[in-house]
Design a protein around this motif. Structure first.
Motif, short mmCIF file in Angstrom:
data_model
loop_
_atom_site.label_atom_id
_atom_site.label_comp_id
_atom_site.label_asym_id
_atom_site.label_seq_id
_atom_site.Cartn_x
_atom_site.Cartn_y
_atom_site.Cartn_z
N ASP A 99 0.85 -1.21 0.00
CA ASP A 99 0.00 0.00 0.00
C ASP A 99 0.88 1.25 0.00
O ASP A 99 0.52 2.28 -0.58
N HIS A 131 -7.29 -1.88 9.03
CA HIS A 131 -6.51 -1.33 7.91
C HIS A 131 -7.14 0.04 7.64
O HIS A 131 -8.16 0.15 6.97
N HIS A 175 -7.10 4.13 6.52
CA HIS A 175 -6.46 5.20 5.74
C HIS A 175 -6.68 6.53 6.45
O HIS A 175 -7.53 6.67 7.31
ZN ZN Z 1 -5.27 0.33 1.82
#
Ligand code: ZN
Ligand code: KIV
Length: 391
Positions: free
Chosen positions: A15, A203, A205
């Motif tokens: 990522d 996870h 952002h």
């Molecule tokens: Zn991601």
């Protein structure tokens, strides 16, 4: 009883690396992977093998090299992706396939133009197919942050039946508030049959600057893996910063959640990633920014010189920073000037310090920062009036 260990899943090389300008070749990725293994991460997401021959080779070479961490390859819920990932991971000590599909209404409608039933079918099929190649299969419900909790729970229950070992609940767009994300994790824990047999993964952002807060909220509510990147690099505003979640858990022991990260390597690891990826770190970045342990106002400097803990909640040595910095600016006081002068060899009397301070302010008003070179100049002038003792 649930374990208090939080697994650190590092996705700097997947990522993080997919950000424009962060592209690395295989050799550079190997150097970073080796460092991540040494740092103590539990999982290294090495890439997205089907995306390019270069990424395939990188994942394959990392799989051969890494000794302790599990090595993971990303796939879509597509058979070809899974076959290619399995091939790239075949030499890993601990291979993991990370497969998944979007579960929010907008992903289902606009990306797939499919029904919810069809998404569940594809999710189950992908997990079952991946199980033919590896035992450890992580499923991601992309855009879980904006997915209705009841539907998300249904998807999770179905993929657990198909053999998923880890459930990744991404806040792909960085939309959730910490309480909302924490509640989502708790909802899954309370409502998904079989959830006690798998690890829930966060996870998050950072589009609203909440990636770290959301990950911690997830862990407090039962998640036992956090997906993160060194320096928080990643798509758009980035991912959860590894160094932040690790230090939050360390500095708040009453949470009773630990990682296996050797925190003394955090600063050097940050520099390595910054330099290899050519992605600067903002000076005020928590833990690893240039100013994270720098004090420039007189009041703070006086406090830190008397006792570091007055203005520092982390011992810099714990993250591999040699010492706190007392930066001399026009806002600095006498205590800071005396401290810095002593560091480079000058022991000032009170009267000498008063004289030196007047000259110092002239320097400080002319320039952003007064450096050692300037202090030597200031001391030369003071010396003309009264001889300074050498410390
Ligand atoms: Zn991601
Ligand atoms: O942000 C996201 O949803 C992802 C998945 C592919 C895991 O990176």
């Amino acid at each position: 009883m649930q374990s208090d260990k939080i697994q650190i899943f590092d996705t700097t090389l997947r990522d993080g690396e997919q950000v424009p300008g962060c592209k690395l070749d295989t050799q550079q990725k190997l150097i970073i992977a080796e460092r991540l293994d040494f740092l103590g991460v539990d999982v290294i997401e090495a890439g997205f093998p089907v995306s390019s021959p270069g990424d395939f080779t990188s994942v394959q070479e990392i799989a051969k090299l890494v000794k302790n961490a599990a090595v993971c390859g990303l796939t879509r819920a597509v058979k070809k992706d899974i076959e290619v990932a399995a091939d790239a991971l075949k030499f890993a000590n601990k291979p993991r396939i990370h497969t998944g599909i979007g579960t929010s209404d907008s992903h289902i409608q606009y990306k797939f133009n499919a029904s919810k039933e069809e998404v569940i079918r594809r999710a189950k099929e992908a997990v079952s197919y991946a199980k033919n190649f590896v035992d450890d299969v992580e499923f991601y419900a992309e855009d879980a942050g904006r997915t209705d909790n009841a539907f998300l729970a249904k998807v999770c229950e179905e993929v657990i039946k198909s053999g998923a070992t880890v459930l990744n609940i991404p806040d792909t767009t960085g939309y959730c508030l910490p309480e909302e994300y924490g509640t989502k994790i708790k909802y899954l824990k309370d409502n998904v049959k079989g959830i006690e047999n798998v690890i829930i993964s966060c996870h998050c952002h950072n589009d609203l600057g909440l990636a770290t807060a959301n990950s911690i909220a997830g862990a407090v509510n039962g998640a036992r893996q956090i997906e993160c990147t060194v320096n928080g690099i990643g798509e758009r505003a980035g991912n959860t910063a590894l160094e932040e979640v690790v230090m939050i858990l360390k500095q708040h022991p009453y949470l009773n959640l630990q990682t296996d990260i050797n925190t003394k390597l955090l600063y050097d690891t940050s520099i390595m990633v910054r330099e290899r990826m050519g992605m600067p770190v903002q000076p005020n970045k928590a833990i690893v920014g240039a100013n994270a342990f720098a004090h420039s106002s007189g009041i703070h400097q006086d406090g830190v010189i008397k006792n570091r803990e007055t203005y520092e909640i982390i011992n810099p040595a714990d993250v591999g920073v040699t010492e706190s910095a007392i930066v001399l600016t026009a806002r600095s006081g006498r205590a800071a000037l005396a401290y810095r002068a002593k560091k480079i060899g000058y022991e000032l009397t009170k009267i000498q310090l008063d004289t030196a301070y007047k000259t110092f302010l002239q320097f400080a008003d002319r320039q952003k920062e007064v450096i050692d070179e300037d202090i030597h100049q200031i001391m030369k002038q003071v010396n003309k009036i009264s001889k300074i003792a050498i410390a």
